[in-house]
Each structure stands twice: as C-alpha cells, then as structure tokens.
Design an enzyme around this catalytic site. Structure first.
Site, mmCIF file in Angstrom:
data_model
loop_
_atom_site.group_PDB
_atom_site.id
_atom_site.type_symbol
_atom_site.label_atom_id
_atom_site.label_comp_id
_atom_site.label_asym_id
_atom_site.label_seq_id
_atom_site.Cartn_x
_atom_site.Cartn_y
_atom_site.Cartn_z
ATOM 1 N N GLU A 159 -1.505 -16.953 18.596
ATOM 2 C CA GLU A 159 -2.971 -17.675 18.381
ATOM 3 C C GLU A 159 -3.432 -19.037 19.013
ATOM 4 O O GLU A 159 -4.320 -19.252 19.455
ATOM 5 C CB GLU A 159 -3.190 -17.766 16.743
ATOM 6 N N TYR A 181 -9.933 -21.520 12.284
ATOM 7 C CA TYR A 181 -9.710 -20.337 12.834
ATOM 8 C C TYR A 181 -7.997 -19.823 12.742
ATOM 9 O O TYR A 181 -7.767 -18.696 11.934
ATOM 10 C CB TYR A 181 -10.031 -20.052 14.170
ATOM 11 N N ASP A 234 -13.765 -16.510 14.577
ATOM 12 C CA ASP A 234 -13.877 -16.850 15.749
ATOM 13 C C ASP A 234 -15.182 -16.536 16.679
ATOM 14 O O ASP A 234 -16.116 -16.225 16.060
ATOM 15 C CB ASP A 234 -12.716 -16.106 16.620
ATOM 16 N N CYS A 262 -19.751 -5.903 21.924
ATOM 17 C CA CYS A 262 -20.708 -6.815 21.696
ATOM 18 C C CYS A 262 -20.671 -8.229 22.483
ATOM 19 O O CYS A 262 -20.373 -9.133 21.732
ATOM 20 C CB CYS A 262 -20.951 -6.905 20.158
ATOM 21 N N CYS A 270 -24.566 -1.842 23.861
ATOM 22 C CA CYS A 270 -25.194 -1.471 22.660
ATOM 23 C C CYS A 270 -25.229 0.196 22.674
ATOM 24 O O CYS A 270 -25.167 0.776 21.480
ATOM 25 C CB CYS A 270 -26.565 -1.948 22.441
ATOM 26 N N CYS A 325 -22.078 1.158 20.773
ATOM 27 C CA CYS A 325 -21.848 0.114 19.536
ATOM 28 C C CYS A 325 -21.877 1.069 18.339
ATOM 29 O O CYS A 325 -22.524 1.757 18.003
ATOM 30 C CB CYS A 325 -22.982 -0.813 19.338
ATOM 31 N N CYS A 358 -27.760 -2.795 13.403
ATOM 32 C CA CYS A 358 -27.694 -4.085 13.904
ATOM 33 C C CYS A 358 -29.237 -4.490 13.988
ATOM 34 O O CYS A 358 -30.295 -4.151 14.568
ATOM 35 C CB CYS A 358 -27.249 -3.904 15.456
#
Length: 293
Positions: free
Chosen positions: A36, A119, A137, A191, A198, A201, A207
């Site tokens: 991370e 985060y 995030d 995305c 899309c 997706c 959406c």
DNA sequence: TAACCGTGGAC
DNA sequence: TGTCCAAGGTT
C-alpha cells in the site's frame, strides 16, 4: 444483506479481478502494508518487482527497522516520491516500538504511523485483517461519482466519501472486503479516468451517469499540475538519483547536475530538511560530500 | 487548505 | 508533444 450494486461488483470482481501478490493466500499484513505504501501514486505494474525484492530482503517490520534508512531509499529505486521510503522505514520502527513488531489491526493505531492516512489505514485493516471499513481511493471515488452521483468526475476528496462507500458495503465480512477491493478494481480496469469501458461494465444498467447520457463534467476545473521539467522536484530527483548510484556524492558533482545555483541549493537544502540527504563531512574538511541517511 | 512531493507510460 | 494520470500523505 447486499444491494444490487455491490452484488454485481462482487460477482464481477470474483471473475475478473487480477491475480496480484497481495491477494494471494499467505500474503502477510506487513506485505500488505508495504504494497500500500508503494501503491500510493505509483502504478501497479511498476510496483510489482520492487515489492517482491523488498519483502525478500525485509520480510518483517523488525528486519526493515534494523536497516539503515538509506538502504530503504535505495531499494525504493525509481518508484517516485522517495519520502515514502523514509516514512515506511519510520513506520517499521514504530511498529517495533509500539506494537512488538506486529502490524496493528486497529485503524487508529495504523493512522498514528508515519506515512499512513485515511486510505492506507483502512486498506490494511480490511485487506490484511478482514475487518469492516470503507476503503476509499481515487478509483473508488470515480466509480461512486459516476454510478451513484451521476457525475463524470469526482469532487475533490472529502470526509463524506467514506460515508458514500460505507452505504455500499454489504454486512458480510467476506463480501465487504470484496466490495472494497472490487470497486477499486473496477475503477482501475473498466471505469477509468480517460476512456471508461462502459460497454463491458457490470453495473452499466445501474450507473446514474450512463443512464443520464454520460454528460460531460460540469464542476470547477481542477488546478492543472505544474510542469515537471525544470521544477524543484526535477532537481531533487536528479540529486537523489545520483545518490542512489553511489555511497557518497561530492558537492562538485551536485553542481554539475543543474546549472542554476539558487534552485540547486534550494533543492539540496530541501532534501536535507526532509532527511533524504545527509552532509557527510570529513573530520578535517568542510562539508563537501553528501550521502543517503 | 492549497501546495508540495517523483517517475514513467499513454494518448 | 505536451498534458493527463497513477491503490495518497504531509505541512
């Protein structure tokens, strides 16, 4: 109980999530924490080789804490933002001092470590220990901005982002972790910022942005980032790259790295103030050499 | 709080 | 070709 949005994201993630080291069985909390840190503003593909090398060399917080900070900066290589290497080393020392060498599982204890913010603290708590928290995030914020709020781009980060994510989390312990990881993965793979896919997706039918006809971003322009070429960051990068390549660097060498003495001195002074560079004075001479800490 | 902090790839 | 973007955090 899980809502239609999280159900679709989790199902997609189970079938389309990448096979990344930190998702494999047996990956340690320390490994998650290191990954991370490295992933803060650095793309996954560039992190992978450095992460493997790092964990082989320093498999526990105590191993890193016992090393010189400069070794961490050198092993950080070209990941960028080398202060993160220093902060990770400091966090390892704090984990040894405060937590007996065990990465804490508590969000507040994680937040108290150097270099860990909203985060990273929640990412470690959720992905390493499985506890239930919203992990937010830049990917998450973008997906929520589109799918939930109907906006092409997210607003600047704010506290309500956590509540937005919390509202989407299933109650189930395993599913909440998959939703946290899955929404990030969806933002990273589908995305995306520039050209969202899309047509593939899994939540296109839910959406709000797509259902509204994908209206362009209407909010205030974000500040355009300053040019890197010729910036102080550029000069700092040149100096640090030279120091990564050898034990010490002379003042003369530093002078050859950048023509403008004012900017050069400012960059060097900044690096010293940050603890990334140390003047290495010879006992009998004035300070004419520099080294990593 | 806005500015600062590296590096490289994609378009 | 320059601009944008990348699993943020600190001051």
């Amino acid at each position: 109980m899980s809502n239609p949005l999280s159900a679709a994201v989790i199902d997609w993630f189970e079938h389309n999530g990448r096979d990344l080291p930190w998702r494999r069985d047996g990956f340690t909390p320390w490994g998650t924490l290191v990954s991370e840190f490295m992933l803060q503003q650095t793309p996954v593909q560039r992190v992978l080789p450095r992460l493997e090398e790092w964990l082989r060399r320093w498999p526990t917080p105590a191993d890193l804490a016992a090393a010189a900070p400069g070794d961490a900066v050198r092993a950080w290589a070209n990941l960028g933002y080398p202060r993160r290497a220093l902060w990770l080393h400091r966090a390892a020392e704090q984990i040894v001092d405060r937590h007996g060498g065990v990465v804490p599982d508590d969000v507040d204890a994680l937040l108290a470590l150097t270099g860990i913010g909203d985060y990273t603290a929640r990412a470690v708590a959720v992905f390493a220990y499985g506890s239930r928290h919203p992990v937010v995030d830049t990917n998450t914020r973008r997906v929520i901005a589109r799918a939930v709020h109907g906006n092409a781009e997210p607003a600047p980060p704010r506290r309500s982002d956590l509540a937005d994510m919390e509202a989407l989390l299933p109650d189930d312990d395993v599913e909440q972790a998959e939703m946290n990881a899955g929404l990030m993965e969806l933002g990273a793979l589908v995305c995306t910022a520039r050209r969202p896919a899309c047509e593939v997706c899994p939540i296109a039918d839910q959406c709000q942005w797509l259902l509204a006809g994908s209206p362009p971003y209407a909010g205030p322009r974000r500040a355009t980032q300053k040019a890197y070429e010729g910036s102080d960051r550029h000069v700092r990068g040149l100096i640090l790259a030279a120091l990564r390549g050898s034990d010490t660097v002379t003042a003369e060498t530093v002078e050859g790295l950048w023509p403008d003495p004012v900017q050069r001195d400012r960059a060097l002074a900044g690096l010293i103030a940050d603890g990334l560079v140390v003047p290495a004075s010879d006992a009998s001479e004035p300070c004419t050499r520099y080294r990593l800490p």
